[in-house]
Design an enzyme around this catalytic site. Structure first.
Site, PDB file in Angstrom:
ATOM      1  N   ARG A  13       0.828  -1.216   0.000  1.00 21.44           N
ATOM      2  CA  ARG A  13       0.000   0.000   0.000  1.00 21.44           C
ATOM      3  C   ARG A  13       0.859   1.261   0.000  1.00 21.44           C
ATOM      4  NH1 ARG A  13      -4.200  -1.800   4.633  1.00 21.44           N
ATOM      5  NH2 ARG A  13      -5.249  -3.485   3.534  1.00 21.44           N
TER       6      ARG A  13
ATOM      7  N   ARG B  77      -3.061   6.806   1.224  1.00 21.56           N
ATOM      8  CA  ARG B  77      -3.547   7.975   1.948  1.00 21.56           C
ATOM      9  C   ARG B  77      -2.525   8.646   2.854  1.00 21.56           C
ATOM     10  NH1 ARG B  77      -8.782   5.620   4.727  1.00 21.56           N
ATOM     11  NH2 ARG B  77      -7.548   3.708   4.595  1.00 21.56           N
TER      12      ARG B  77
ATOM     13  N   ARG C  77      -6.929  12.375  -4.744  1.00 21.57           N
ATOM     14  CA  ARG C  77      -8.183  11.792  -4.258  1.00 21.57           C
ATOM     15  C   ARG C  77      -9.250  12.838  -3.982  1.00 21.57           C
ATOM     16  NH1 ARG C  77     -11.265   9.272  -3.254  1.00 21.57           N
ATOM     17  NH2 ARG C  77     -11.281   7.911  -1.432  1.00 21.57           N
TER      18      ARG C  77
ATOM     19  N   ASP D 218      -7.046  -2.401  -6.862  1.00 17.54           N
ATOM     20  CA  ASP D 218      -7.643  -3.016  -5.683  1.00 17.54           C
ATOM     21  C   ASP D 218      -7.961  -4.474  -6.006  1.00 17.54           C
ATOM     22  OD1 ASP D 218      -8.976  -2.155  -2.896  1.00 17.54           O
ATOM     23  OD2 ASP D 218     -10.223  -3.684  -3.829  1.00 17.54           O
TER      24      ASP D 218
ATOM     25  N   TYR E 232     -14.644 -11.924   0.609  1.00 14.81           N
ATOM     26  CA  TYR E 232     -15.361 -10.685   0.294  1.00 14.81           C
ATOM     27  C   TYR E 232     -16.663 -10.984  -0.448  1.00 14.81           C
ATOM     28  CZ  TYR E 232     -11.400  -7.766   1.656  1.00 14.81           C
ATOM     29  OH  TYR E 232     -10.413  -7.131   2.366  1.00 14.81           O
TER      30      TYR E 232
END
Length: 338
Positions: free
Chosen positions: A23, A27, A36, A72, A147
């Site tokens: 990652r 962020r 973003r 993703d 998921y």
């Protein structure tokens, strides 16, 4: 091109320990947050020029030895026939999860060129400008299945395990489709230019070893075996791997990624000299002092000497609150110490 990462993947001698961070495009970087502000997460994943830009950011800012494609693990799953939305603070949600055989029968095996062309276009853009190797990735079949069954993330994976125990035919048919999709998806990434691929089994550690051996391992192994003839390094990352590492090393990957819950010396011993080890700093260490970061990183590097080769990484994804300066410090520490 700096091939230190690729050489370590294949067990070749390197001048220093290469490092990249799971990652690493995300962020915690102000540069990422600026982008973003303009687009939502899924739009960013599906816009090749923007996805390529954020993929490159940590390479330029941190000096890491590999880039990992910004995307993703749920992108190909959406194209199998599930309705996906990302919610701030709540994460991903599928509104039509898999609960019955009829649900599974509706799913399709994707055609990457038609279903996810934006992912492949991002790779092609990146290969024109990157000075370090590019890693493609996908969720491992079991992690993808959780998921799809749970409808999102889960703490105990009750719905998934209930199907494993009570409806093995449904579980097997679902896993077979996911496995075919994963092979097609990663093969397409490699053909587009990815120089290594990582298979994320983020939730395999939620299984007992006996369940992992039946419900996760065979499908990950099948994916890896299908990719090997394509000639790129394959990394298999199993989160919370301590209880299943003895089994996971048999999947056939070139690199075994491990989380921080196992001591690196023990991991290197279990993995042996046939595979490269990747990992395994606790992401929370990056919130400590620079001296403590150095102490922990150097200890991991020393303990990894028992493996064929070592690629430094965190034991899981970097946290959004992480100070970027501490990440830069970590990369320099690894390069200097390794």
């Amino acid at each position: 091109m700096n091939n230190t990462f690729l050489n370590a993947c294949m067990g070749k001698e390197t001048d220093y320990t290469p490092v990249w961070i799971m990652r690493q495009a995300g962020r915690y970087l102000p540069e990422y947050r600026k982008i973003r502000e303009k687009v939502d997460f899924l739009t960013l994943c599906k816009t090749p020029e923007l996805a390529a830009e954020v993929t490159t950011q940590p390479v330029d800012i941190l000096g890491v030895d590999a880039a990992i494609l910004f995307s993703d693990i749920l992108i190909p799953i959406e194209k199998m026939g599930l309705k996906l939305k990302f919610y701030e603070k709540k994460g991903p949600k599928f509104s039509n999860p898999i609960r019955t055989q009829k649900d599974a029968d509706k799913l399709k095996v994707i055609n990457p060129d038609e279903d996810v062309p934006y992912v492949l276009d991002t790779i092609r853009i990146l290969r024109k400008g990157l000075k370090v190797p590019l890693i493609g990735f996908s969720g491992a079949p079991f992690t993808a299945a959780t998921y799809m069954i749970e409808g999102g993330s889960s703490k105990n994976f009750l719905k998934t395990k209930r199907i494993i125990y009570n409806d093995p035919q449904l579980f097997t048919s679902l896993m077979d489709k996911i496995t075919e999709t994963t092979i097609a998806y990663l093969s397409a990434q490699i053909k587009a230019g990815a120089q290594a691929v990582q298979l994320f089994d983020s939730w395999a550690g939620a299984l007992a070893p006996s369940d992992y051996e039946v419900a996760a391992f065979p499908y990950a192994k099948k994916v890896i075996e299908a990719l090997k003839p394509l000639g790129v390094a394959v990394i298999y990352f199993v989160n919370d791997c301590a209880g299943v590492l003895d089994i996971a090393v048999g999947a056939g990957a070139d690199v075994m990624g491990v989380d921080w819950r196992i001591d690196m010396a023990e991991a290197a011993k279990k993995i042996g000299k046939k595979l490269t080890v990747q990992g395994n700093l606790d992401p929370c260490v990056l919130f400590s002092t620079k001296n403590h970061i150095k102490e922990m990183a150097v200890d991991i590097i020393k303990k990894a000497k028992g493996a064929r080769a070592h690629i430094f990484n965190l034991g899981h994804g970097i946290l959004p609150e992480t100070p970027p300066e501490n990440v830069k410090t970590l990369v320099k520490i690894v390069h200097d110490a390794g």
